[in-house]
Design an enzyme around this catalytic site. Structure first.
Site, PDB file in Angstrom:
ATOM      1  N   HIS A  72      -5.250  22.407  33.285  1.00  8.39           N
ATOM      2  CA  HIS A  72      -5.758  21.089  33.711  1.00  8.39           C
ATOM      3  C   HIS A  72      -5.078  19.936  32.963  1.00  8.39           C
ATOM      4  O   HIS A  72      -4.515  19.041  33.609  1.00  8.39           O
ATOM      5  CB  HIS A  72      -7.279  21.038  33.553  1.00  8.39           C
ATOM      6  CG  HIS A  72      -7.854  19.665  33.737  1.00  8.39           C
ATOM      7  ND1 HIS A  72      -7.786  18.987  34.932  1.00  8.39           N
ATOM      8  CD2 HIS A  72      -8.480  18.826  32.860  1.00  8.39           C
ATOM      9  CE1 HIS A  72      -8.352  17.794  34.791  1.00  8.39           C
ATOM     10  NE2 HIS A  72      -8.773  17.677  33.545  1.00  8.39           N
TER      11      HIS A  72
ATOM     12  N   HIS B 185      -6.386  14.823  26.397  1.00  7.72           N
ATOM     13  CA  HIS B 185      -7.566  14.035  26.773  1.00  7.72           C
ATOM     14  C   HIS B 185      -8.886  14.787  26.695  1.00  7.72           C
ATOM     15  O   HIS B 185      -9.955  14.165  26.634  1.00  7.72           O
ATOM     16  CB  HIS B 185      -7.389  13.413  28.171  1.00  7.72           C
ATOM     17  CG  HIS B 185      -7.635  14.346  29.307  1.00  7.72           C
ATOM     18  ND1 HIS B 185      -6.646  15.160  29.828  1.00  7.72           N
ATOM     19  CD2 HIS B 185      -8.752  14.600  30.041  1.00  7.72           C
ATOM     20  CE1 HIS B 185      -7.155  15.860  30.828  1.00  7.72           C
ATOM     21  NE2 HIS B 185      -8.426  15.540  30.983  1.00  7.72           N
TER      22      HIS B 185
ATOM     23  N   GLU C  38     -13.515  16.218  23.350  1.00  9.65           N
ATOM     24  CA  GLU C  38     -14.786  16.529  24.012  1.00  9.65           C
ATOM     25  C   GLU C  38     -15.097  18.027  23.985  1.00  9.65           C
ATOM     26  O   GLU C  38     -16.235  18.426  23.762  1.00  9.65           O
ATOM     27  CB  GLU C  38     -14.740  16.058  25.470  1.00  9.65           C
ATOM     28  CG  GLU C  38     -16.058  16.256  26.187  1.00  9.65           C
ATOM     29  CD  GLU C  38     -15.935  16.039  27.690  1.00  9.65           C
ATOM     30  OE1 GLU C  38     -16.974  16.060  28.355  1.00  9.65           O
ATOM     31  OE2 GLU C  38     -14.817  15.868  28.189  1.00  9.65           O
ATOM     32  N   ASP C  39     -14.086  18.852  24.203  1.00 11.45           N
ATOM     33  CA  ASP C  39     -14.329  20.283  24.437  1.00 11.45           C
ATOM     34  C   ASP C  39     -13.994  21.191  23.256  1.00 11.45           C
ATOM     35  O   ASP C  39     -14.243  22.385  23.320  1.00 11.45           O
ATOM     36  CB  ASP C  39     -13.515  20.756  25.656  1.00 11.45           C
ATOM     37  CG  ASP C  39     -13.983  20.093  26.942  1.00 11.45           C
ATOM     38  OD1 ASP C  39     -15.139  19.640  26.969  1.00 11.45           O
ATOM     39  OD2 ASP C  39     -13.199  20.017  27.897  1.00 11.45           O
TER      40      ASP C  39
ATOM     41  N   ASP D 269      -6.799  12.394  35.735  1.00 15.12           N
ATOM     42  CA  ASP D 269      -7.783  13.452  35.488  1.00 15.12           C
ATOM     43  C   ASP D 269      -8.640  13.674  36.743  1.00 15.12           C
ATOM     44  O   ASP D 269      -8.855  14.800  37.185  1.00 15.12           O
ATOM     45  CB  ASP D 269      -8.656  13.031  34.295  1.00 15.12           C
ATOM     46  CG  ASP D 269      -9.832  13.962  34.061  1.00 15.12           C
ATOM     47  OD1 ASP D 269      -9.606  15.169  33.910  1.00 15.12           O
ATOM     48  OD2 ASP D 269     -10.977  13.477  34.047  1.00 15.12           O
TER      49      ASP D 269
ATOM     50  N   ASP E 270      -1.317   1.448  65.056  1.00 11.86           N
ATOM     51  CA  ASP E 270      -0.305   1.773  64.044  1.00 11.86           C
ATOM     52  C   ASP E 270      -0.566   3.132  63.395  1.00 11.86           C
ATOM     53  O   ASP E 270      -0.802   3.238  62.205  1.00 11.86           O
ATOM     54  CB  ASP E 270      -0.213   0.664  62.994  1.00 11.86           C
ATOM     55  CG  ASP E 270      -1.590   0.156  62.585  1.00 11.86           C
ATOM     56  OD1 ASP E 270      -2.589   0.722  63.063  1.00 11.86           O
ATOM     57  OD2 ASP E 270      -1.659  -0.797  61.793  1.00 11.86           O
TER      58      ASP E 270
END
Length: 759
Positions: free
Chosen positions: A70, A94, A98-99, A162, A282
């Site tokens: 990821h 990123h 957190e994890d 993300d 269009d």
């Protein structure tokens, strides 16, 4: 001369196959970066990959693939936007804060404060909760998001990448979660990508959201477009071939390609114009990319000579750019076989801005001194500055959320008009001269008395058309905006400015009214207001509702932005915290054990005539999950340090209580003597299920009014099957009164069932 960029379709933002090995993805990332990055030193990216790989080593996604895939895919999306190394490193890292056990401080030491701040910003956004039924929380979370964007816009670029990868792998989530994420993406993330001009991300987010929110529509559109795919390709290729021949003959250097428009764009046109797929003009678009603005208009002349243009279908976004700085010439023409198609003409620089938007400002370029330079992004951030201005002005979270969502509405379209001096203004379709006046300045709107359009006087509710030249007539004697204007204006900015004017003008009256309302409320509830109006309690209340001073709280009460109960409950919360005796867990458990061993223990009487066995001098509160009232069978639950909470015995939270917590249950009952003499009111909550007919809500309200029962809140939801669920909270004296009102409600025409909230 603008640098030529490689032609890529919007779908070219890579979607790696499931379970691609991390090493292959990492090699792909490095290859993409080397294609545009001026520096050969990518050691920082390699270091970030190793840290992330080890941090996520034992983690897996719902699809079963290693979690490291990821962040690598997020980094690839950022690299395809040609962003700087710092952003890509933050993209790889990123999720580590957190994890995993990795901290922001460690990232600051290992890399830099800049990267640590980016990762920290994305982590905070990841923890936001967008539950549609929690409006206050959702609005507060969005406020945090825009503040994070203001500190460093790259935070939202990483979050968009993300979200894009999560949407690509949404098939592994449960159906209800798919819809929740898709709705959140369509309401918030895709419009932000559009506002920042990043069409590469915006288009894919649109289509993926549509795929899960309107699965049948998406499938039908896809099938219809695929059915005649070969015919369509032949048509587009024929147009491209013809256009290329004539453009080259005119000695204009250009890149020309064609495509079918993306699904969400087609779906939006079908909805907005109430047309079928076959009626959309269009559906096809041919894009011509040239070197200069002069070549754009020269190419347009050649195109209009070749094909017949459709009247009213020409848009010059070069002379009048969109708010996100998008520039291009759009013209719709009739093809050789009578099939309409659109041609877009732009320069290479315009194409770069259209594809990358705000992200273009972090693409690496070498300055003349060899140092990296960035474009000035001020024009792109006008919209963000406007949002931050709203944040400062607006204390009402619900109002802020409503304005923001209407401003982010993906389905809205725009009109372009001119000031007397020739400046261009971009407003939502259906806007009036009032919208125009407030787009110039709030002082112009507040003093407006009339308007001229193209030299002629018009009514204030006149709908502005493309190309109108508008002059606002003002007067110092004007009494200010009318409340009727709120129902006539279309732009979020105008609504906000008009509301602000009324709040400011009426603030003094509202302060006086708010004081009176709070005093009256406390009298009816036998509450001593002076005990609660202490600086520390008032400060907590102001902080919760986002006010700077206590007069603003009174003013909000006066104009209906706050309810008396909300303010008093928050003040009482502070009062109770300060005055309540702290009860330690050990003492609570000892006392409960004493009761169960039949040792002598006192009987405590507390709030609402509740008798609690075995514990005295203890705070008793009613649980909000099941809202017990006198007459209900009740039980006490001894909380950690907060006294006893009283529940109904059929409360789902009590029935599902873990075995280890059941030792905290203690007998409790209503005091017969006190309940007979007391006029105290208790909150009860019910859900009414009824056929969704006109007037059912009026009949329900009437039943409560006739019995003189005070309704504190009422919400309605309607299912696709036509069943209305009416949730009502109201104040009663006991279970007997509850039975009477439920009996009356059951007799209302269309009411199917009534159930009491039980946790």
């Amino acid at each position: 001369m603008a640098k030529k960029i490689a032609k890529k379709d919007h779908a070219s933002l890579s979607t790696p196959a499931d379970f691609t090995e991390p090493e292959i993805l990492y090699d792909k990332l490095i290859e993409i970066i080397r294609n545009y990055h001026p520096s050969a030193d990518l050691s920082m990216i390699e270091k970030a990959y190793k840290i992330a790989y080890n941090a996520h080593k034992d983690q897996y996604r719902k699809s079963g693939e290693p979690y490291i895939i990821h962040p690598l895919c997020v980094a690839i999306i950022l690299a395809e936007l040609e962003l700087d190394k710092e952003t890509i490193v933050a993209g790889i890292l990123h999720d580590v804060v957190e994890d995993t056990i990795c901290t922001v401080e460690e990232l600051s030491i290992e890399f830099s404060d800049e990267i640590a701040l980016l990762v920290d910003g994305v982590t905070k956004l990841t923890n936001l909760n967008y539950q549609a039924d929690k409006v206050e929380l959702q609005a507060e979370n969005l406020r945090k998001m825009f503040l994070a964007m203001a500190k460093d816009i790259r935070v939202i670029l990483i979050k968009l990448a993300d979200r894009l990868h999560n949407m690509r792998t949404l098939q592994y989530m449960k159906p209800e979660k798919q819809k929740e994420k898709a709705r959140e993406t369509m309401d918030i993330y895709a419009p932000i990508a559009q506002r920042l001009g990043i069409s590469k991300i915006k288009i894919e987010l649109d289509d993926l959201s549509l795929k899960y929110l309107e699965a049948d529509v998406y499938k039908e559109l896809l099938e219809k477009i695929e059915t005649k795919k070969s015919d369509r390709e032949a048509f587009i290729n024929g147009i491209v071939e013809e256009v290329t021949y004539h453009i080259k003959n005119a000695n204009i250097d250009a890149d020309i390609d064609g495509r079918v428009k993306h699904l969400f764009s087609i779906y939006r046109k079908m909805l907005n114009q109430n047309k079928t797929l076959e009626q959309i003009y269009d559906l096809f678009a041919v894009r011509i990319i040239v070197e200069s603005v002069k070549d754009c208009y020269a190419a347009l002349g050649i195109i209009h000579e070749m094909y017949k243009p459709i009247p009213g279908r020409f848009k010059d976004y070069i002379a009048m750019p969109k708010p996100n700085m998008y520039q291009s010439l759009h013209t719709t023409l009739i093809g050789p076989n009578g099939q309409p198609f659109e041609i877009q003409i732009r320069t290479y620089e315009m194409h770069r801005i259209a594809e990358y938007g705000i992200a273009a400002h972090w693409k690496y370029k070498e300055g003349s001194d060899g140092k990296n330079t960035k474009d000035n992004e001020e024009a792109k951030l006008t919209w963000l500055r406007q949002i931050l201005e709203w944040q400062r002005e607006m204390s009402d979270n619900k109002e802020f959320l409503s304005l923001l969502k209407s401003d982010l509405d993906l389905f809205s379209e725009s009109v372009y008009c001119f000031t007397p001096s020739g400046d261009v203004k971009n407003l939502p379709t259906g806007s009036t001269p009032v919208d125009f006046a407030y787009s110039i300045h709030s002082a112009v709107g507040n003093k407006m008395v009339g308007a001229r359009v193209n030299g002629k006087l018009v009514n204030i509710n006149y709908q502005i058309q493309n190309g109108d030249r508008i002059e606002i007539l003002t007067s110092q004697n004007s009494k200010g905006p009318s409340r009727d204007w709120l129902s006539q204006v279309k732009s979020t900015q105008a609504k906000n400015k008009i509301n602000q004017w009324f709040k400011a003008q009426l603030k003094e009256d509202n302060i006086i009214r708010g004081k009176e309302m709070l005093t009256a409320y406390c009298k009816t509830k036998s509450i001593v207001l002076s005990d609660l109006l202490k600086p520390e309690f008032m400060h907590e209340c102001m902080h919760k509702y986002g006010f700077r001073d206590w007069d603003s709280v009174y003013a909000a009460l006066g104009h209906g932005g706050l309810k008396e109960g909300q303010v008093i409950n928050k003040l009482q919360e502070g009062y109770v915290k300060k005055h309540r005796k702290e009860i330690t867990d050990e003492r609570v458990m000892e006392t409960i054990q004493e009761v169960k061993d039949n040792k002598p223990a006192s009987i405590g009487k507390s709030k609402g005539g509740i008798v609690v066995e075995g514990i005295h001098d203890v705070a008793v509160r009613f649980s909000k999950c099941c809202s017990p009232v006198p007459g209900d069978e009740i039980i006490g639950f001894v909380t950690r340090g907060r006294g006893v909470s009283i529940h109904r015995t059929d409360c789902i939270n009590i029935l599902q209580l873990p075995e280890e917590d059941r030792v905290r249950l203690i007998e409790a009952e209503w005091s017969t003597a006190s309940s007979k003499a007391s006029n105290e009111l208790y909150t009860a909550e019910i859900k009414i299920y009824a056929k969704n007919r006109t007037g059912v809500l009026v009949d329900v309200s009437k039943a409560f009014t006739e019995d003189k029962i005070d309704v504190t809140s009422m919400t309605v939801r309607t299912s696709k099957q036509g069943t209305a669920t009416i949730s009502v909270a109201f104040e009663i004296q006991g279970v007997q009164q509850l039975s009477v009102i439920c009996g009356k409600l059951r007799n209302i025409d269309g009411v199917l069932d009534i159930e009491r909230t039980s946790g």
